[in-house]
Design an enzyme around this catalytic site. Structure first.
Site, mmCIF file in Angstrom:
data_model
loop_
_atom_site.group_PDB
_atom_site.id
_atom_site.type_symbol
_atom_site.label_atom_id
_atom_site.label_comp_id
_atom_site.label_asym_id
_atom_site.label_seq_id
_atom_site.Cartn_x
_atom_site.Cartn_y
_atom_site.Cartn_z
ATOM 1 N N ASP A 129 -9.333 0.533 -16.098
ATOM 2 C CA ASP A 129 -10.650 0.384 -15.448
ATOM 3 C C ASP A 129 -11.001 1.614 -14.612
ATOM 4 O O ASP A 129 -12.154 1.800 -14.233
ATOM 5 C CB ASP A 129 -10.698 -0.893 -14.584
ATOM 6 C CG ASP A 129 -9.658 -0.951 -13.474
ATOM 7 O OD1 ASP A 129 -8.839 -0.015 -13.347
ATOM 8 O OD2 ASP A 129 -9.659 -1.950 -12.722
ATOM 9 N N GLU A 130 -10.015 2.457 -14.337
ATOM 10 C CA GLU A 130 -10.274 3.603 -13.458
ATOM 11 C C GLU A 130 -11.176 4.652 -14.112
ATOM 12 O O GLU A 130 -11.697 5.527 -13.426
ATOM 13 C CB GLU A 130 -8.948 4.230 -13.016
ATOM 14 C CG GLU A 130 -8.115 3.205 -12.282
ATOM 15 C CD GLU A 130 -6.868 3.775 -11.632
ATOM 16 O OE1 GLU A 130 -6.815 4.984 -11.410
ATOM 17 O OE2 GLU A 130 -5.959 2.981 -11.363
ATOM 18 N N LYS A 156 -7.363 9.794 -18.619
ATOM 19 C CA LYS A 156 -7.519 8.580 -19.420
ATOM 20 C C LYS A 156 -8.906 8.546 -20.072
ATOM 21 O O LYS A 156 -9.052 8.108 -21.217
ATOM 22 C CB LYS A 156 -7.296 7.328 -18.559
ATOM 23 C CG LYS A 156 -5.869 7.131 -18.082
ATOM 24 C CD LYS A 156 -4.858 6.973 -19.210
ATOM 25 C CE LYS A 156 -4.913 5.622 -19.886
ATOM 26 N NZ LYS A 156 -3.808 5.467 -20.895
HETATM 27 P P1 TYD Z 1 -1.417 2.178 -7.198
HETATM 28 O O1 TYD Z 1 -0.450 1.043 -7.307
HETATM 29 O O2 TYD Z 1 -0.884 3.569 -7.176
HETATM 30 O O3 TYD Z 1 -2.484 1.969 -8.368
HETATM 31 P P2 TYD Z 1 -3.935 2.678 -8.620
HETATM 32 O O4 TYD Z 1 -3.962 4.000 -7.995
HETATM 33 O O5 TYD Z 1 -3.938 2.755 -10.117
HETATM 34 O O6 TYD Z 1 -4.951 1.718 -8.089
HETATM 35 O O7 TYD Z 1 -2.274 1.976 -5.893
HETATM 36 C C1 TYD Z 1 -2.958 0.760 -5.654
HETATM 37 C C2 TYD Z 1 -3.662 0.885 -4.330
HETATM 38 O O8 TYD Z 1 -2.686 0.953 -3.299
HETATM 39 C C3 TYD Z 1 -4.497 2.144 -4.191
HETATM 40 O O9 TYD Z 1 -5.717 1.838 -3.489
HETATM 41 C C4 TYD Z 1 -3.632 3.069 -3.358
HETATM 42 C C5 TYD Z 1 -2.842 2.116 -2.500
HETATM 43 N N1 TYD Z 1 -1.487 2.581 -2.124
HETATM 44 C C6 TYD Z 1 -1.136 2.658 -0.776
HETATM 45 O O10 TYD Z 1 -1.921 2.344 0.146
HETATM 46 N N2 TYD Z 1 0.128 3.099 -0.473
HETATM 47 C C7 TYD Z 1 1.026 3.466 -1.436
HETATM 48 O O11 TYD Z 1 2.159 3.887 -1.086
HETATM 49 C C8 TYD Z 1 0.646 3.359 -2.819
HETATM 50 C C9 TYD Z 1 1.591 3.731 -3.913
HETATM 51 C C10 TYD Z 1 -0.622 2.905 -3.110
#
Ligand code: TYD
Length: 345
Positions: A129-130, A156
């Protein structure tokens, strides 16, 4: 009904290995071929139950390597392909914005070319979805423009453009799925859920980016696999399908839920300066009516699925501890979080 051999690229990764299990249970007579580069996030331990299984075959290699790819198509009579192989982490893409192009763009083209040359019947490219970018209110539909905002999501989107072009130019029978944030067993502990669960179990600080009010739509991995399977069987050539869980939570809320399930204190939370900066998408949310029209809906109850996922990590330190204690993992954590977490690393 799918007959013949299915090639599952990236099948040793998180969603890929869950899909291998999902597919094998439902298609006991079908051969399953996995191609995986076994980079840092790919792990043969994710597929250990298939050791010695005659209908399962593993090939190490990269999807952007045309020799490896065409060798598999030639030898295995592949009829169906699901492409999970990708660099999949936004944070790593901030550190190395170019390194993902090979698998996320070039590799997709190499696979599509081979699929077309060898007359594959159906091909699903697993996207995200990103690719839409962020949405402050409402839901993304499949015909919305692709406006990615991170190097990862741009890669992507580039992969999706390869699918689009191959369908139009060569008639390749390919479809795209756009999944929302996926969680479940076997997820590499760099994504927020397994990262925070494993750190909390060790009593370590949980680095929440910024105010923690970004919203993600959470999808249990089995529901994601079911959506991909439905698109593989019934999707229309050239179409994209949103696969979302309909479970929107802020990162802060999700973190508090995890801590609650583990019985750990909220004092573990550290709000750190957002390492993604302006590229941090505020919210993702999907309209899934198109996949629903194919007969798919997410069946998991979010609370049950989150609890089962937390329980899986509690019960499987033998899976995640070697990863989090490995030097490459520690080097990444130091590099990405060192500047903001400091002594709490
Ligand atoms: P992530 O699991 O990396 O997935 P995506 O970037 O594909 O959404 O991150 C999910 C959400 O969590 C994103 O808004 C970033 C946040 N996040 C944190 O706040 N701290 C962290 O250490 C990580 C890995 C992600």
């Amino acid at each position: 009904m799918v007959t013949g051999s299915i090639l599952i690229t990236g099948g040793a990764g998180f969603i890929g290995s869950n899909f291998v299990r999902y597919w094998a249970e439902r298609h006991p007579d079908q051969r399953i071929i996995v191609l995986d580069a076994l980079t840092y996030a790919g792990n043969l331990a994710n597929l250990s139950e298939f050791d010695g299984d005659a209908r399962f075959r593993f090939y190490p290699g990269r999807i952007e390597d045309p020799t490896v790819v065409s060798g598999i198509f030639r030898c295995e009579k592949v009829t169906h392909v699901v492409n999970f192989a990708a660099e999949s982490h936004n944070d790593r893409s901030m550190l190395d914005p170019t390194g993902l192009i090979g698998s996320n763009v070039t590799g997709v083209s190499v696979l599509l070319e081979a699929a077309s040359r060898y007359g594959v019947e159906r091909f699903v490219h697993v996207s995200t979805d990103e690719v839409y970018g962020q949405i402050h209110s409402g839901l993304f539909r499949e015909d919305d423009p692709l406006l990615p905002r991170t190097p990862y999501s741009a890669g992507k989107a580039g992969g999706e453009m390869q699918v689009r072009a191959h369908v139009i130019a060569f008639g390749t029978p390919a479809m795209v799925t756009r999944g929302s944030n996926t969680f479940g067993p076997y997820q590499y502990p760099e994504k927020i859920l397994p990262f925070f669960i494993t750190r909390a179990l060790d009593g370590k600080a949980l680095p929440l980016y910024g105010d923690g009010r970004q919203v993600r739509d959470w999808l249990f991995v089995e529901d994601h696999c079911a959506g991909i399977a439905v698109v593989l069987e019934k999707g229309q050539k050239g179409e994209a399908y949103n696969i979302g869980g309909g479970n929107e939570f802020t990162n802060a809320d999700l973190t508090r839920r995890v801590l609650g399930l583990l019985g750990k204190p909220e004092s573990l939370i550290r709000h750190i300066p957002d390492p993604r900066g302006a590229a941090h998408d505020a919210r993702y949310a999907l309209d899934t009516a198109k996949a629903a029209a194919l007969g798919w809906s997410p069946g998991a109850d979010f609370d049950d699925a989150l609890e089962a996922t937390v329980r899986w990590y509690v019960d499987h330190p033998s899976w995640w501890r070697p990863i989090v204690e490995s030097e490459p993992y520690q080097a990444y954590i130091r590099r990405y979080y060192g500047p903001t977490l400091g002594a709490d690393l």
